[in-house]
Design a protein around this motif. Structure first.
Motif, PDB file in Angstrom:
ATOM      1  N   ASP A   1       0.721  -1.108  -0.050  1.00 43.87           N
ATOM      2  CA  ASP A   1       0.207  -0.198  -0.048  1.00 43.87           C
ATOM      3  C   ASP A   1       0.766   1.201  -0.083  1.00 43.87           C
ATOM      4  O   ASP A   1       1.175   1.727   1.010  1.00 43.87           O
ATOM      5  CB  ASP A   1      -0.831  -0.023   1.239  1.00 43.87           C
ATOM      6  CG  ASP A   1      -1.699   1.371   1.463  1.00 43.87           C
ATOM      7  OD1 ASP A   1      -1.786   1.980   0.404  1.00 43.87           O
ATOM      8  OD2 ASP A   1      -2.335   1.360   2.405  1.00 43.87           O
ATOM      9  N   TRP A   2       1.055   1.821  -1.255  1.00 44.84           N
ATOM     10  CA  TRP A   2       2.301   2.611  -1.203  1.00 44.84           C
ATOM     11  C   TRP A   2       1.934   4.017  -0.581  1.00 44.84           C
ATOM     12  O   TRP A   2       2.776   4.603   0.071  1.00 44.84           O
ATOM     13  CB  TRP A   2       2.290   3.028  -2.933  1.00 44.84           C
ATOM     14  CG  TRP A   2       3.347   1.989  -3.619  1.00 44.84           C
ATOM     15  CD1 TRP A   2       2.680   1.348  -4.498  1.00 44.84           C
ATOM     16  CD2 TRP A   2       4.360   1.510  -3.297  1.00 44.84           C
ATOM     17  NE1 TRP A   2       3.738   0.379  -4.973  1.00 44.84           N
ATOM     18  CE2 TRP A   2       4.773   0.321  -4.065  1.00 44.84           C
ATOM     19  CE3 TRP A   2       5.635   1.993  -2.486  1.00 44.84           C
ATOM     20  CZ2 TRP A   2       5.998  -0.230  -4.371  1.00 44.84           C
ATOM     21  CZ3 TRP A   2       6.851   1.156  -2.525  1.00 44.84           C
ATOM     22  CH2 TRP A   2       7.119  -0.033  -3.410  1.00 44.84           C
ATOM     23  N   LYS A   3       0.749   4.454  -0.614  1.00 44.53           N
ATOM     24  CA  LYS A   3      -0.028   5.389   0.155  1.00 44.53           C
ATOM     25  C   LYS A   3       0.490   5.756   1.552  1.00 44.53           C
ATOM     26  O   LYS A   3       0.481   6.680   2.313  1.00 44.53           O
ATOM     27  CB  LYS A   3      -1.274   5.836  -0.088  1.00 44.53           C
ATOM     28  CG  LYS A   3      -1.793   6.315  -1.667  1.00 44.53           C
ATOM     29  CD  LYS A   3      -2.946   6.646  -1.746  1.00 44.53           C
ATOM     30  CE  LYS A   3      -3.221   7.390  -3.147  1.00 44.53           C
ATOM     31  NZ  LYS A   3      -2.762   6.826  -4.186  1.00 44.53           N
ATOM     32  N   ASN A   4       0.652   4.512   2.089  1.00 49.35           N
ATOM     33  CA  ASN A   4       0.748   4.270   3.453  1.00 49.35           C
ATOM     34  C   ASN A   4       2.172   3.712   3.947  1.00 49.35           C
ATOM     35  O   ASN A   4       2.397   2.959   4.982  1.00 49.35           O
ATOM     36  CB  ASN A   4      -0.138   3.462   4.260  1.00 49.35           C
ATOM     37  CG  ASN A   4      -1.569   4.243   4.410  1.00 49.35           C
ATOM     38  OD1 ASN A   4      -1.757   5.555   4.788  1.00 49.35           O
ATOM     39  ND2 ASN A   4      -2.742   3.644   3.926  1.00 49.35           N
TER      40      ASN A   4
ATOM     41  N   TRP B   1      13.156   5.108  10.117  1.00 56.92           N
ATOM     42  CA  TRP B   1      12.144   5.841   9.797  1.00 56.92           C
ATOM     43  C   TRP B   1      11.260   5.225   8.805  1.00 56.92           C
ATOM     44  O   TRP B   1      10.155   5.257   8.772  1.00 56.92           O
ATOM     45  CB  TRP B   1      12.306   7.599   9.283  1.00 56.92           C
ATOM     46  CG  TRP B   1      11.413   8.090   8.414  1.00 56.92           C
ATOM     47  CD1 TRP B   1      10.545   9.063   9.139  1.00 56.92           C
ATOM     48  CD2 TRP B   1      11.365   8.360   7.106  1.00 56.92           C
ATOM     49  NE1 TRP B   1       9.714   9.525   8.198  1.00 56.92           N
ATOM     50  CE2 TRP B   1      10.114   8.889   6.831  1.00 56.92           C
ATOM     51  CE3 TRP B   1      11.766   7.417   6.129  1.00 56.92           C
ATOM     52  CZ2 TRP B   1       9.486   9.087   5.598  1.00 56.92           C
ATOM     53  CZ3 TRP B   1      11.280   7.678   4.811  1.00 56.92           C
ATOM     54  CH2 TRP B   1       9.942   8.566   4.482  1.00 56.92           C
ATOM     55  N   ALA B   2      12.036   4.544   7.711  1.00 60.48           N
ATOM     56  CA  ALA B   2      11.547   3.948   6.640  1.00 60.48           C
ATOM     57  C   ALA B   2      10.669   2.499   6.869  1.00 60.48           C
ATOM     58  O   ALA B   2      11.150   1.663   7.924  1.00 60.48           O
ATOM     59  CB  ALA B   2      12.584   3.738   5.514  1.00 60.48           C
ATOM     60  N   ASP B   3       9.677   2.411   6.133  1.00 57.51           N
ATOM     61  CA  ASP B   3       9.045   1.121   6.121  1.00 57.51           C
ATOM     62  C   ASP B   3       9.684   0.006   5.059  1.00 57.51           C
ATOM     63  O   ASP B   3       9.966  -1.055   5.182  1.00 57.51           O
ATOM     64  CB  ASP B   3       7.733   1.212   5.598  1.00 57.51           C
ATOM     65  CG  ASP B   3       6.939   1.910   6.575  1.00 57.51           C
ATOM     66  OD1 ASP B   3       6.849   1.719   7.922  1.00 57.51           O
ATOM     67  OD2 ASP B   3       6.086   2.984   6.225  1.00 57.51           O
ATOM     68  N   LEU B   4      10.240   0.691   3.831  1.00 60.78           N
ATOM     69  CA  LEU B   4      10.915   0.203   2.819  1.00 60.78           C
ATOM     70  C   LEU B   4      11.980   1.069   2.227  1.00 60.78           C
ATOM     71  O   LEU B   4      12.021   1.980   2.385  1.00 60.78           O
ATOM     72  CB  LEU B   4       9.943  -0.114   1.825  1.00 60.78           C
ATOM     73  CG  LEU B   4      10.121  -0.745   0.567  1.00 60.78           C
ATOM     74  CD1 LEU B   4       9.076  -1.629  -0.289  1.00 60.78           C
ATOM     75  CD2 LEU B   4      10.639   0.350  -0.686  1.00 60.78           C
ATOM     76  N   VAL B   5      13.231   0.283   2.036  1.00 60.36           N
ATOM     77  CA  VAL B   5      14.446   0.804   1.580  1.00 60.36           C
ATOM     78  C   VAL B   5      14.683   0.425   0.117  1.00 60.36           C
ATOM     79  O   VAL B   5      14.534  -0.666  -0.273  1.00 60.36           O
ATOM     80  CB  VAL B   5      15.532   0.513   2.370  1.00 60.36           C
ATOM     81  CG1 VAL B   5      17.017   1.328   1.910  1.00 60.36           C
ATOM     82  CG2 VAL B   5      15.135   0.720   3.915  1.00 60.36           C
TER      83      VAL B   5
ATOM     84  N   GLU C   1       4.480   9.196  -7.885  1.00 51.68           N
ATOM     85  CA  GLU C   1       3.297   8.977  -8.543  1.00 51.68           C
ATOM     86  C   GLU C   1       2.323   8.054  -7.757  1.00 51.68           C
ATOM     87  O   GLU C   1       1.148   8.281  -7.848  1.00 51.68           O
ATOM     88  CB  GLU C   1       3.513   8.717  -9.893  1.00 51.68           C
ATOM     89  CG  GLU C   1       4.217   9.803 -10.811  1.00 51.68           C
ATOM     90  CD  GLU C   1       4.821   9.214 -11.937  1.00 51.68           C
ATOM     91  OE1 GLU C   1       4.847   8.164 -12.520  1.00 51.68           O
ATOM     92  OE2 GLU C   1       5.305  10.214 -12.798  1.00 51.68           O
ATOM     93  N   ALA C   2       3.191   7.067  -7.314  1.00 53.14           N
ATOM     94  CA  ALA C   2       2.193   5.855  -6.449  1.00 53.14           C
ATOM     95  C   ALA C   2       1.734   6.657  -4.971  1.00 53.14           C
ATOM     96  O   ALA C   2       0.963   6.009  -4.506  1.00 53.14           O
ATOM     97  CB  ALA C   2       2.777   4.787  -6.131  1.00 53.14           C
ATOM     98  N   GLY C   3       2.241   7.697  -4.745  1.00 55.49           N
ATOM     99  CA  GLY C   3       1.731   8.382  -3.348  1.00 55.49           C
ATOM    100  C   GLY C   3       2.594   7.878  -2.138  1.00 55.49           C
ATOM    101  O   GLY C   3       1.937   8.132  -1.098  1.00 55.49           O
ATOM    102  N   ALA C   4       3.603   7.158  -2.344  1.00 53.01           N
ATOM    103  CA  ALA C   4       4.468   6.845  -1.242  1.00 53.01           C
ATOM    104  C   ALA C   4       5.277   8.171  -0.661  1.00 53.01           C
ATOM    105  O   ALA C   4       5.202   9.025  -1.254  1.00 53.01           O
ATOM    106  CB  ALA C   4       5.609   5.828  -1.910  1.00 53.01           C
TER     107      ALA C   4
END
Length: 300
Positions: free
Chosen positions: A112-115, A201-205, A135-138
């Motif tokens: 879920d890129w927006k979150n 801080w990050a969920d995904l690197v 563009e995906a809202g991440a």
């Protein structure tokens, strides 16, 4: 007779490998040869391979850095490309711009890129990925100033990164590449300093594996890494830090995912010519190239 593709890398020779694949009815031998950060050795190796192989990839260095619609040529990489007179030389940027951009959309059912908070340590060498994440809202932290220049300036807006890149890239691309990116033995070293806090801080690197690995903290529990060019040793490294999931944008062959420069050189070898963006997209579809997801907790 098999086609032959060689990636000449400024990275460590410890990561060298060979794999043979059959694609679209053709056998192709993929080889990676590291020169341990020695630019002159890389130039000599490209000259030796010129005319003897079907395509050459540049590993551990980009030919171009990109911001928006502008491309800036890296001086050291230009020397490497010009060392070959007959064999096409590619750096993976054409495939990165298409394959990695498309991967973000294909991962939408899983992520879920927006979150999702994404750390992209270097965006100017992966501008297609940087744009796709935006563009995906991440919520993206573009870490170019932090990780390439050592300046504590986190950027959260792609438009701001673009404006700063327009100012700085004409100068930075003229510097020796080793000042901007770890080469040779430096790729094997970890740097655990103030920069590691941005990983928390990050969920995904996402992005370049050597940048990601170099500054990765001991505790990465529950996080996802989106990259390529990973070996079995890298998988063990990620598991030891508790990384939940590894996603590679290039397929795993003989226990490792090869870099985009190798895969781009592979496509050029199959086509027998240099390719445009539409060609890359066509080959991505023909070969069914999709992000590969490894659940490291299950695999452990």
């Amino acid at each position: 007779m098999a086609k032959r593709v060689v990636s000449v890398s400024l990275g460590s020779s410890r990561r060298d490998s060979v794999a043979e694949v059959e694609l679209l009815g053709e056998r192709v031998v993929l080889e990676r040869r590291g020169t341990d950060g020695d630019l002159e050795r890389a130039v000599a190796l490209i000259r030796e391979l010129d005319g003897q192989v079907d395509a050459i990839g540049l590993g551990g260095i980009d030919l171009y850095l990109v911001a928006g619609g502008r491309r800036y040529v890296i001086k050291d990489a230009k020397r490497l490309k010009e060392a070959a007179r007959k064999t096409p030389v590619v750096d993976g940027s054409g495939l990165k711009h298409t394959l990695e951009r498309r991967a973000v959309g294909e991962l939408a059912p899983l992520i879920d890129w927006k979150n999702t908070k994404v750390l992209l340590p270097s965006a100017v060498d992966r501008f297609g990925l940087a744009e796709a994440l935006w563009e995906a809202g991440a919520k993206v932290l573009y870490g170019d100033f932090i990780f390439a220049l050592g300046l504590p300036i986190p950027l959260y807006r792609l438009s701001l990164l673009q404006k700063l890149a327009y100012l700085l890239l004409p100068v930075l691309t003229q510097l020796p590449f080793r000042l901007l990116y770890p080469t040779g033995e430096a790729q094997e070293k970890q740097v655990l300093d103030w920069r590691t806090r941005y990983y928390a801080w990050a969920d995904l690197v996402a992005g370049d594996w050597h940048y990601i690995r170099r500054y990765m903290p001991e505790d990465m529990r529950g996080k996802t890494v989106l990259t390529n060019t990973t070996t079995e040793e890298d998988l063990a490294f990620l598991r030891a830090r508790g990384v939940r999931r590894l996603i590679t944008t290039t397929p795993r062959l003989k226990g490792r995912s090869f870099g985009t420069n190798v895969m781009e050189a592979l496509l050029v070898a199959l086509a027998g010519r240099e390719l445009a963006e539409a060609d890359y997209l066509r080959y991505i579809d023909l070969l069914g190239l999709k992000p590969q997801v490894l659940d490291l907790e299950e695999e452990a």
